[in-house]
Design an enzyme around this catalytic site. Structure first.
Site, mmCIF file in Angstrom:
data_model
loop_
_atom_site.group_PDB
_atom_site.id
_atom_site.type_symbol
_atom_site.label_atom_id
_atom_site.label_comp_id
_atom_site.label_asym_id
_atom_site.label_seq_id
_atom_site.Cartn_x
_atom_site.Cartn_y
_atom_site.Cartn_z
ATOM 1 N N ASP A 10 17.977 -8.326 -42.557
ATOM 2 C CA ASP A 10 18.085 -6.885 -42.834
ATOM 3 C C ASP A 10 17.348 -6.141 -41.720
ATOM 4 O O ASP A 10 16.516 -6.725 -41.016
ATOM 5 C CB ASP A 10 17.475 -6.533 -44.198
ATOM 6 C CG ASP A 10 17.671 -5.045 -44.543
ATOM 7 O OD1 ASP A 10 18.646 -4.433 -44.045
ATOM 8 O OD2 ASP A 10 16.850 -4.493 -45.293
ATOM 9 N N SER A 11 17.648 -4.844 -41.605
ATOM 10 C CA SER A 11 16.909 -4.024 -40.641
ATOM 11 C C SER A 11 15.422 -4.013 -40.999
ATOM 12 O O SER A 11 14.582 -3.776 -40.142
ATOM 13 C CB SER A 11 17.442 -2.602 -40.662
ATOM 14 O OG SER A 11 17.249 -2.064 -41.958
ATOM 15 N N TYR A 42 18.021 1.550 -39.398
ATOM 16 C CA TYR A 42 19.282 1.492 -38.664
ATOM 17 C C TYR A 42 20.183 2.669 -39.035
ATOM 18 O O TYR A 42 21.052 3.064 -38.283
ATOM 19 C CB TYR A 42 20.049 0.213 -39.020
ATOM 20 C CG TYR A 42 19.622 -1.049 -38.315
ATOM 21 C CD1 TYR A 42 18.428 -1.128 -37.595
ATOM 22 C CD2 TYR A 42 20.426 -2.189 -38.366
ATOM 23 C CE1 TYR A 42 18.055 -2.302 -36.962
ATOM 24 C CE2 TYR A 42 20.065 -3.363 -37.733
ATOM 25 C CZ TYR A 42 18.874 -3.419 -37.039
ATOM 26 O OH TYR A 42 18.525 -4.600 -36.420
ATOM 27 N N GLY A 43 19.978 3.184 -40.248
ATOM 28 C CA GLY A 43 20.923 4.149 -40.824
ATOM 29 C C GLY A 43 21.063 5.451 -40.075
ATOM 30 O O GLY A 43 22.049 6.176 -40.256
ATOM 31 N N CYS A 73 22.257 -6.196 -45.457
ATOM 32 C CA CYS A 73 22.133 -4.818 -44.965
ATOM 33 C C CYS A 73 23.529 -4.213 -44.909
ATOM 34 O O CYS A 73 24.366 -4.642 -44.105
ATOM 35 C CB CYS A 73 21.504 -4.850 -43.568
ATOM 36 S SG CYS A 73 21.373 -3.230 -42.791
ATOM 37 N N ASN A 74 23.785 -3.241 -45.776
ATOM 38 C CA ASN A 74 25.111 -2.607 -45.824
ATOM 39 C C ASN A 74 25.448 -1.936 -44.497
ATOM 40 O O ASN A 74 26.594 -1.912 -44.060
ATOM 41 C CB ASN A 74 25.151 -1.555 -46.929
ATOM 42 C CG ASN A 74 24.931 -2.140 -48.306
ATOM 43 O OD1 ASN A 74 25.870 -2.487 -48.995
ATOM 44 N ND2 ASN A 74 23.674 -2.267 -48.713
ATOM 45 N N THR A 75 24.428 -1.387 -43.850
ATOM 46 C CA THR A 75 24.627 -0.663 -42.595
ATOM 47 C C THR A 75 25.054 -1.636 -41.499
ATOM 48 O O THR A 75 26.007 -1.372 -40.743
ATOM 49 C CB THR A 75 23.320 0.055 -42.200
ATOM 50 O OG1 THR A 75 22.810 0.749 -43.349
ATOM 51 C CG2 THR A 75 23.533 1.032 -41.082
ATOM 52 N N CYS A 183 22.521 0.687 -50.264
ATOM 53 C CA CYS A 183 21.583 0.276 -49.219
ATOM 54 C C CYS A 183 20.584 -0.628 -49.921
ATOM 55 O O CYS A 183 20.073 -0.271 -50.992
ATOM 56 C CB CYS A 183 20.876 1.503 -48.640
ATOM 57 S SG CYS A 183 19.453 1.102 -47.600
ATOM 58 N N HIS A 185 17.610 -1.319 -49.416
ATOM 59 C CA HIS A 185 16.283 -0.723 -49.633
ATOM 60 C C HIS A 185 16.225 0.049 -50.959
ATOM 61 O O HIS A 185 15.175 0.129 -51.593
ATOM 62 C CB HIS A 185 15.943 0.251 -48.501
ATOM 63 C CG HIS A 185 15.451 -0.416 -47.250
ATOM 64 N ND1 HIS A 185 16.299 -1.027 -46.362
ATOM 65 C CD2 HIS A 185 14.199 -0.550 -46.738
ATOM 66 C CE1 HIS A 185 15.587 -1.511 -45.346
ATOM 67 N NE2 HIS A 185 14.312 -1.232 -45.550
HETATM 68 N N1 DGL Z 1 18.832 -1.932 -45.873
HETATM 69 C C1 DGL Z 1 19.864 -1.427 -45.060
HETATM 70 C C2 DGL Z 1 21.174 -1.232 -45.803
HETATM 71 O O1 DGL Z 1 21.444 -1.926 -46.751
HETATM 72 C C3 DGL Z 1 19.641 -0.315 -44.102
HETATM 73 C C4 DGL Z 1 18.381 0.375 -43.939
HETATM 74 C C5 DGL Z 1 18.217 1.103 -42.618
HETATM 75 O O2 DGL Z 1 18.600 2.272 -42.482
HETATM 76 O O3 DGL Z 1 17.702 0.470 -41.713
HETATM 77 O O4 DGL Z 1 21.975 -0.423 -45.436
#
Ligand code: DGL
Length: 271
Positions: A10-11, A42-43, A73-75, A183, A185
């Protein structure tokens, strides 16, 4: 049988929520968790930046000898899954926002999909939304700010109220059948998010996330490729691009915090 570890990426710390489900559902595997905390969130980055960072992280985990990679990480999924699957020789399993189960549940209300700004904009997620029976039922809310707080371990009651107010004010008072935590998080402050929704929206505000479905997919993929381990013990190695000494206590805190899946009597949603 393959005793090599599974890489979970994940990020930052959000993917720890998926790692917890992996430890529960696939306890005989060992895991290396890599958080690119130095470059999170990352978002708020461009697609090219997310692709490049994710690709570097994948190379690093491959160098550590992982037998399969999970994008928790969805992003990162939205920006890079197609490229990674072509480039890597190990199987890649990835999470995406759980709008499918959320949209399958009947109701007159909306499905609020909370994710990073990048996820809501990227073509892969947009294509997923277009495949829903009623795509307009889904309201995408790209949010900045939650990730940084979770990275600091701030996930308690009321911890996200100001951020949610900022992004969701135009919709308050509507009926919310579902709230998709798009996300990883966002899974840690799930109770704070649900409490806020129930205060400002009508309807059941049922929570959905894609973690357990992704872990079950990982199990199927490992089995199909003859990669399952029956001798591991859920050993976890934590690796990060950030300050490991400072981040290890947060990692441990999040690994041990009970995950909230919904108020008793409601149906915990999963993708
Ligand atoms: N946890 C990440 C997700 O599922 C992204 C978080 C980020 O913005 O880095 O999208």
């Amino acid at each position: 049988m393959d005793t090599r570890p599974v890489g979970v990426f994940d990020s930052g710390m959000g993917g720890v929520s998926l790692l917890r489900d992996a430890l529960e559902l696939l306890p005989n595997e060992n895991y290396i968790f890599y958080g690119d905390n130095a470059n999170a969130p990352y978002g708020d980055r461009t697609e090219d930046e997310i692709l490049s960072l994710t690709s570097q992280a994948a190379d690093l985990l491959i160098d550590h000898g992982v037998k399969a990679l999970v994008l928790a990480c969805n992003t990162a999924t939205s920006a890079s899954i197609n490229v990674l699957r072509k480039k890597l020789e190990v199987p890649v399993v990835s999470i995406e926002p759980a709008i499918k189960p959320a949209c399958s549940a009947p109701g007159e209300g909306k499905v609020f999909m909370l994710a990073t700004a990048a996820t809501t904009k990227l073509a892969r997620y947009r294509a997923l939304q277009a495949r829903m029976p009623d795509p307009d039922r889904v309201i995408n809310v790209g949010i900045s700010g939650i990730v940084a707080r979770v990275e600091r371990g701030e996930i308690g009651p009321g911890s996200m109220d100001d951020i949610l107010e900022k992004y969701l004010a135009p919709y308050t008072g509507m009926r919310a059948d579902a709230v998709v935590l798009g996300c990883t998080h966002y899974i840690f402050p799930a109770e704070a998010i649900e409490t806020w929704f129930k205060r400002h929206f009508s309807g059941p505000c049922r929570l959905y996330d894609g973690n357990r479905a992704t872990v079950r997919q990982l199990g199927r993929v490992l089995a199909r490729n003859g990669l399952l381990n029956d001798r591991g013990c859920g050993r976890v190695e934590f690796s990060t691009s950030g300050d490991r000494e400072a981040l290890l206590p947060v990692f441990k805190q999040l690994l041990e915090t009970p995950i909230y899946t919904g108020k008793p009597g409601t149906v915990p949603g999963e993708g």
